[in-house]
Design an enzyme around this catalytic site. Structure first.
Site, PDB file in Angstrom:
ATOM      1  N   LYS A 120       0.829  -1.209   0.000  1.00  0.00           N
ATOM      2  CA  LYS A 120       0.000   0.000   0.000  1.00  0.00           C
ATOM      3  C   LYS A 120       0.864   1.259   0.000  1.00  0.00           C
ATOM      4  O   LYS A 120       0.683   2.147  -0.839  1.00  0.00           O
ATOM      5  CB  LYS A 120      -0.937   0.021   1.208  1.00  0.00           C
ATOM      6  N   ASP A 139      -6.508   1.120   0.949  1.00  0.00           N
ATOM      7  CA  ASP A 139      -6.660   1.541   2.344  1.00  0.00           C
ATOM      8  C   ASP A 139      -8.084   1.203   2.783  1.00  0.00           C
ATOM      9  O   ASP A 139      -8.817   0.489   2.082  1.00  0.00           O
ATOM     10  CB  ASP A 139      -6.342   3.031   2.505  1.00  0.00           C
TER      11      ASP A 139
END
Length: 211
Positions: A120, A139
């Site tokens: 991420k 997220d």
């Protein structure tokens, strides 16, 4: 047909949020990398408050290496998990100096070798600092909104990313994350999504199912 629907969703969101951009403040790849690490379990607004002074004090990896652990912890205390974050920042800066001539690497393979950097964070840095789309940053907003839109049945971020990468055109991987985050914050909120106000409600299998 799924791809056509996803393309339509992206087209609509781009028109709705033409000015969409990352909420974190930064002026170079190192600042974005550190800001993204600090954003774990913390709001972007709070991170920006902290980095306003942090980035004036420390401008290079060597600056972070030299600062005592305890002092760095005090500087980032309000972002939470400050001991672990400070440890990771200091160690990754050591690795940047040792292995990458003090520069943040511009590829996924090298980025994920850094402490505190998973896919991420790497995707955020690659897309926003280098203009490279090697994946899709997942997220909490991306996880929630993509599931409600019927783009994935998975709950694991890595599996969600793989599902989304099959549906979303490569050129849109970076902006897709930003669009879903913005939409998730403003309309498709966690507790009470505003389905009646949502520009995607005709394309969303979850529309109007929330009481």
């Amino acid at each position: 047909m799924a791809d056509e629907r996803v393309n339509k969703i992206i087209e609509i969101l781009k028109k709705e949020y033409p000015d969409v951009k990352i909420a974190l403040n930064y002026s170079n790849p190192l600042e974005l990398l550190i800001a993204t690490i600090l954003s774990a379990q913390c709001t972007d607004r709070q991170v920006n408050e902290v980095t306003k002074d942090l980035f004036k004090k420390y401008r290079t990896p060597s600056d972070y290496i030299r600062v005592p652990q305890e002092e760095l912890e005090k500087n980032i205390y309000s972002t939470g998990f400050y001991k672990n974050k400070a440890k990771n920042i200091k160690r990754l800066c050591e690795i940047l100096v040792e292995n990458f001539s003090g520069e943040v690497p511009d590829n996924m393979e090298d980025l994920i070798t850094l402490p505190g950097v998973a896919r991420k964070t790497a995707n955020v840095v690659l897309s926003n600092a280098f203009g490279k789309n090697e994946g899709i940053a997942v997220d909490t907003h991306v996880k929630r909104v993509s599931a409600r839109l019927g783009m994935t049945d998975n709950t694991n971020p890595d599996k969600i990313e793989k599902d989304l990468m099959k549906l979303v055109p490569n050129k849109d991987w970076g902006v897709f994350t930003l669009l879903l985050i913005r939409h998730g914050r403003e309309i498709c909120t966690a507790k009470k999504p505003r389905c009646h106000d949502c520009i995607l409600n005709k394309l969303c299998p979850s529309a109007f199912t929330f009481g």
